[in-house]
Design an enzyme around this catalytic site. Structure first.
Site, PDB file in Angstrom:
ATOM      1  N   ASP A   9      84.675  60.120  42.418  1.00  0.00           N
ATOM      2  CA  ASP A   9      84.461  61.419  41.807  1.00  0.00           C
ATOM      3  C   ASP A   9      83.974  62.352  42.923  1.00  0.00           C
ATOM      4  OD1 ASP A   9      83.766  63.451  39.786  1.00  0.00           O
ATOM      5  OD2 ASP A   9      81.716  62.890  40.279  1.00  0.00           O
ATOM      6  N   ASP A  11      82.023  66.060  42.532  1.00  0.00           N
ATOM      7  CA  ASP A  11      80.706  66.662  42.269  1.00  0.00           C
ATOM      8  C   ASP A  11      79.732  65.626  41.709  1.00  0.00           C
ATOM      9  OD1 ASP A  11      81.099  69.503  42.928  1.00  0.00           O
ATOM     10  OD2 ASP A  11      82.574  69.454  41.310  1.00  0.00           O
ATOM     11  N   ASP A 169      79.357  59.324  39.014  1.00  0.00           N
ATOM     12  CA  ASP A 169      77.956  59.541  38.616  1.00  0.00           C
ATOM     13  C   ASP A 169      77.791  59.844  37.136  1.00  0.00           C
ATOM     14  OD1 ASP A 169      79.245  62.163  39.331  1.00  0.00           O
ATOM     15  OD2 ASP A 169      77.364  62.909  38.511  1.00  0.00           O
TER      16      ASP A 169
END
Length: 222
Positions: A9, A11, A169
């Site tokens: 991922d 951001d 995240d």
């Protein structure tokens, strides 16, 4: 050794863009004459495509208002980037980890809610574009947790789901990986708590780059 693909991922995993994301969202909501939710709430939806994020952030807004917010957000982000105000630093140790994985023969990819333009600019700005063999964005796929991004990454890299891993995240990343049959690894420096990541499919949650590298060394499944 089987070919291995690590899909990151962006951001909250590769880069810390939360300040710029929150500022752009505040500008976009103001432009639509709507109050922006608190930053803690904005951070919760990072990773989703903008239209899906706004369903959660502004459930009472009309489609016209949401369309205006999407447009305003993209404009605010573009302005910040062109004016040199955009802050998207790589997390400490990430650059070195990516280079070590690349040198060790890993194929690397990205699956993100960012736009093509946003991701391309971010990777180029950090001079790491050449490390990645596949880039999947919200411009070309349904929002996470739909598995389309990962399925496209597997196809482009020429690997099976059992030889790949998704690093992210948020619970959206973990759910996407599970839907694609790909092992998921969480990181605790982003936007969702470790217990959420484990509950939605993470095989483990890394607290730093050393821990992440150790988790990546575990044998592939499938």
């Amino acid at each position: 050794m089987s070919v291995r693909l690590a899909v990151f991922d962006c951001d909250g995993t590769l880069v810390d863009g939360q300040a710029s994301i929150c500022e752009a969202m505040e500008t976009a909501f103001a432009g639509a004459d709507l109050p922006c939710p608190p930053r803690a709430q904005v951070r919760r939806i990072v990773g989703l495509s903008l239209p899906q994020a706004l369903v959660r952030l502004a459930p009472e807004a009309s489609e016209t208002q949401r369309t205006a917010i999407v447009s305003g957000y993209k404009s605010a982000f573009f302005d910040a980037r062109t004016e040199g105000r955009l802050s998207e630093p790589l997390f400490e140790g990430m650059r070195e980890l990516l280079h070590r994985l690349h040198a060790a023969g890993w194929l690397l990819g990205v699956a993100t809610g960012k736009s093509d333009r946003g991701l391309t600019s971010c990777l180029a700005g950090h001079e790491i574009s050449e490390l990645f063999v596949t880039l999947q964005t919200a411009d070309r796929h349904p929002s996470k947790p739909h598995p389309a991004m990962l399925e496209a990454a597997l196809f482009e890299a020429g690997v099976t789901a059992g030889s790949a891993v998704m690093i992210g995240d948020t619970s959206f990343d973990m759910e996407m990986a599970r839907a694609a049959g790909v092992r998921a690894i969480g990181v605790d420096w982003g936007y969702h708590a470790p217990d959420e990541l484990l509950a939605t499919g993470a095989s483990g949650v890394a607290s730093d780059m050393q821990a992440l590298e150790a988790l990546l060394r575990e044998p592939a499944h499938g």
